[in-house]
Design a protein around this motif. Structure first.
Motif, mmCIF file in Angstrom:
data_model
loop_
_atom_site.group_PDB
_atom_site.id
_atom_site.type_symbol
_atom_site.label_atom_id
_atom_site.label_comp_id
_atom_site.label_asym_id
_atom_site.label_seq_id
_atom_site.Cartn_x
_atom_site.Cartn_y
_atom_site.Cartn_z
ATOM 1 N N LEU B 170 -8.201 27.951 -23.590
ATOM 2 C CA LEU B 170 -9.142 28.434 -22.579
ATOM 3 C C LEU B 170 -9.558 27.251 -21.709
ATOM 4 C CD1 LEU B 170 -11.469 30.889 -24.521
ATOM 5 C CD2 LEU B 170 -9.916 31.460 -22.650
ATOM 6 N N PHE B 171 -9.657 27.511 -20.417
ATOM 7 C CA PHE B 171 -10.092 26.443 -19.519
ATOM 8 C C PHE B 171 -11.595 26.534 -19.284
ATOM 9 C CE2 PHE B 171 -5.700 25.700 -18.944
ATOM 10 C CZ PHE B 171 -5.599 24.391 -18.492
ATOM 11 N N ASP B 172 -12.330 25.923 -20.171
ATOM 12 C CA ASP B 172 -13.781 25.871 -19.999
ATOM 13 C C ASP B 172 -14.102 24.649 -19.141
ATOM 14 O OD1 ASP B 172 -13.158 23.957 -21.988
ATOM 15 O OD2 ASP B 172 -15.305 23.851 -22.421
ATOM 16 N N LEU B 173 -15.382 24.372 -18.983
ATOM 17 C CA LEU B 173 -15.812 23.274 -18.126
ATOM 18 C C LEU B 173 -15.193 21.932 -18.540
ATOM 19 C CD1 LEU B 173 -17.550 22.041 -15.915
ATOM 20 C CD2 LEU B 173 -19.507 22.120 -17.470
ATOM 21 N N LEU B 174 -15.323 21.590 -19.814
ATOM 22 C CA LEU B 174 -14.864 20.269 -20.249
ATOM 23 C C LEU B 174 -13.357 20.123 -20.104
ATOM 24 C CD1 LEU B 174 -15.740 17.573 -21.373
ATOM 25 C CD2 LEU B 174 -15.402 18.458 -23.675
ATOM 26 N N ARG B 175 -12.637 21.189 -20.480
ATOM 27 C CA ARG B 175 -11.176 21.109 -20.387
ATOM 28 C C ARG B 175 -10.734 20.960 -18.928
ATOM 29 N NH1 ARG B 175 -6.567 24.499 -23.026
ATOM 30 N NH2 ARG B 175 -4.790 23.281 -22.271
ATOM 31 N N THR B 176 -11.409 21.651 -18.039
ATOM 32 C CA THR B 176 -11.064 21.580 -16.616
ATOM 33 C C THR B 176 -11.197 20.153 -16.095
ATOM 34 O OG1 THR B 176 -11.940 23.811 -16.400
ATOM 35 C CG2 THR B 176 -11.534 22.608 -14.368
ATOM 36 N N VAL B 177 -12.316 19.516 -16.388
ATOM 37 C CA VAL B 177 -12.486 18.146 -15.862
ATOM 38 C C VAL B 177 -11.572 17.157 -16.578
ATOM 39 C CG1 VAL B 177 -14.845 18.525 -15.080
ATOM 40 C CG2 VAL B 177 -14.446 17.542 -17.349
ATOM 41 N N LYS B 178 -11.291 17.455 -17.857
ATOM 42 C CA LYS B 178 -10.405 16.561 -18.595
ATOM 43 C C LYS B 178 -9.012 16.549 -17.956
ATOM 44 C CE LYS B 178 -8.670 15.506 -23.168
ATOM 45 N NZ LYS B 178 -7.818 16.181 -24.135
ATOM 46 N N THR B 179 -8.559 17.743 -17.573
ATOM 47 C CA THR B 179 -7.262 17.855 -16.913
ATOM 48 C C THR B 179 -7.247 17.043 -15.619
ATOM 49 O OG1 THR B 179 -7.281 20.103 -17.731
ATOM 50 C CG2 THR B 179 -5.494 19.519 -16.248
ATOM 51 N N MET B 180 -8.326 17.167 -14.861
ATOM 52 C CA MET B 180 -8.420 16.411 -13.611
ATOM 53 C C MET B 180 -8.439 14.913 -13.888
ATOM 54 S SD MET B 180 -11.279 18.600 -11.590
ATOM 55 C CE MET B 180 -11.050 20.337 -11.280
ATOM 56 N N ALA B 181 -9.200 14.521 -14.907
ATOM 57 C CA ALA B 181 -9.320 13.101 -15.211
ATOM 58 C C ALA B 181 -7.976 12.524 -15.631
ATOM 59 C CB ALA B 181 -10.366 12.882 -16.305
ATOM 60 N N SER B 182 -7.229 13.253 -16.473
ATOM 61 C CA SER B 182 -5.955 12.680 -16.895
ATOM 62 C C SER B 182 -4.920 12.722 -15.784
ATOM 63 C CB SER B 182 -5.413 13.344 -18.169
ATOM 64 O OG SER B 182 -6.028 14.556 -18.415
#
Lengths: 252, 221
Positions: B170-182
């Protein structure tokens, strides 16, 4: 007519026997004070009368109606729930720690039980509650929460709350023991007024002076039995039993 | 700064986080009340069922519970029925978080009820009230104020724990920004997430502070 009659009541908590067979009878309008050392079973006896504690053995009659008949911690005779509730409502109780409902205003403390238990109309109950607050001298506190009252005022509200159910008998469990000394008088005088109005009252108390003045009969309890009973004159002034004498010597 | 696409992605992530938290808050509270009643009940079956429920959901990691519902149940279903089904990740999150939260809520509610002075029940009974009348009119209303602080705790923890759903796709808030960060190598995206989490928990905290004051009105001397 006898208002309360108990026959051979016994009560044990586990292996500890607190009441060891008690008999007495109280007539309409009688004021009975129960005195005795702590741990003698006075409070337990009182709490058995309105079933806050269940007796292990014995019989309890309220207004000549059987309310409780038990042997070996089991019912000999089952009493219907409706009848029990009726009999219980005839007994008002005042506790040592007041136990007012803190989340309700003074007026709501008085009206809640008549409305939800006796199913009376709110307007009728409210009128009676206001009158009762007047009688205990707290009409101006009707919209306050209990926490804002002194101990003495709280206990007078508690008395009014019990009276709001129109009980026929009032039970008092050390009503002044938790009060500051200067607040004891106002509670005792409220009780005295009630006694003069003809209410049947059973009072567990350490206020010997009050018992002497107001009681028709004094019961001295020790170690789970009634040791001595009679008029205040007989029990407090001229006690016959050694145990009564030594108890009175200690506290007077 | 975020591009518009990124902004929408973060927004969607926040919605996922909020959805799970809200569903779990509602069903966790309702379930918690039921389980608490079970724990307080004299009925042996209800009592031990509630005990085991709390024992299990508090005693195992939340992450494990998520995996169990997401991966294990479809496998067990396949073993038993011979047919397969794919677990919907969102529904799986709703169920797991609600069940988990109910266990904690149950203990909070039970403790609050048991913290009310025994004299209150006695006074109610002496006035002729039944056990149920006394519970509903006298005991439970007095727990509300005492519930606010621990329930607030539980809800804030719940909101943050929703970040575990990234493990079940699931793309929750943390996962979304983590994807952007990496993808970009820029850690600043995490700060956006932190700000949003803080914003949400601040709302909860202020709300609970106000509620506690309002409910405590009868305790003010």
């Amino acid at each position: 007519m006898s208002m309360v009659k108990v026959k051979g009541i016994k009560k044990s908590f586990g292996t500890l026997q607190v009441l060891k067979g008690i008999d007495f009878e109280i007539k309409s309008g009688e004021v009975v004070c129960i005195i005795g050392p702590s741990g003698s079973g006075k409070s337990t006896m009182l709490r058995c009368l309105n079933r806050l504690e269940r007796i292990t053995d014995g019989e309890i009659y309220i207004e000549d109606e059987l309310m409780e008949y038990r042997k070996n911690d089991t019912d000999v005779k089952k009493i219907s729930a409706a009848k029990l509730q009726n009999l219980c409502c005839d007994l008002g109780m005042v506790f040592q720690n007041f136990n007012l409902f803190p989340h309700l205003t003074v007026l709501d403390n008085l009206t809640i039980a008549p409305v939800i238990v006796r199913k009376e109309k709110e307007t009728v109950v409210k009128k009676r509650a206001v009158d009762l607050l007047e009688r205990v001298g707290l009409a101006d506190k009707r919209d306050e929460y209990p926490v804002r009252l002194s101990g003495g005022q709280q206990q007078r509200v508690a008395i009014a709350r019990a009276l709001a159910m129109n009980p026929k008998i009032m039970l008092f469990d050390e009503p002044t023991s938790a009060l500051d000394p200067e607040l004891v008088g106002e509670v005792l005088s409220t009780m005295k007024k009630l006694a003069n109005e003809g209410m049947t009252m059973i009072i567990v108390t350490h206020e010997i002076g009050f018992a002497r003045e107001v009681a028709d009969r004094v019961i001295f309890m020790d170690d789970g039995v009634i040791c001595e009973e009679g008029t205040p004159e007989e029990v407090i002034i001229n006690p016959q039993q050694e145990r009564t004498k030594s108890f009175l010597n200690k506290i007077l | 700064m975020l591009t518009q696409t990124q902004m929408w992605a973060v927004f969607d992530g926040t919605i996922v986080t909020l959805k799970i938290a809200l569903v779990a808050i509602v069903f966790g509270t309702l379930g918690g009340i039921l389980v608490a009643l079970g724990r307080l009940s004299k009925n042996k079956v209800a009592n031990s069922a509630s005990w085991f429920y709390i024992w299990f959901f508090r005693g195992t990691p939340m992450l494990l519970q998520l995996f169990m519902f997401y991966y294990a149940i479809p496998i067990v279903y396949l073993e038993i029925t011979g047919s397969s089904f794919a677990m919907n990740a969102m529904i799986c999150a709703f169920i797991t978080y609600s069940l988990n939260s109910a266990a904690y809520m149950a203990e909070i509610i039970r403790a609050a009820i048991e913290s009310i002075d025994h004299g209150q029940m006695e006074a109610a009974k002496a006035l002729g009230m039944s056990y149920h009348q006394a519970m509903i009119r006298i005991i439970i209303p007095q727990t509300y104020k005492r519930l606010v602080a621990p329930v607030g705790n539980e809800l804030i923890i719940l909101l943050k724990d929703t970040s575990l759903v990234s493990t079940i796709a699931l793309f929750d808030l943390l996962r979304t920004v983590k994807t952007m960060a990496s993808a970009t190598g820029d850690w600043v995206y995490y700060l956006y997430a932190a700000a949003i989490y803080l914003f949400l928990t601040t709302i909860l905290q202020v709300l609970f502070d106000k509620t506690e004051v309002r409910l405590g009105v009868y305790e003010k001397r």
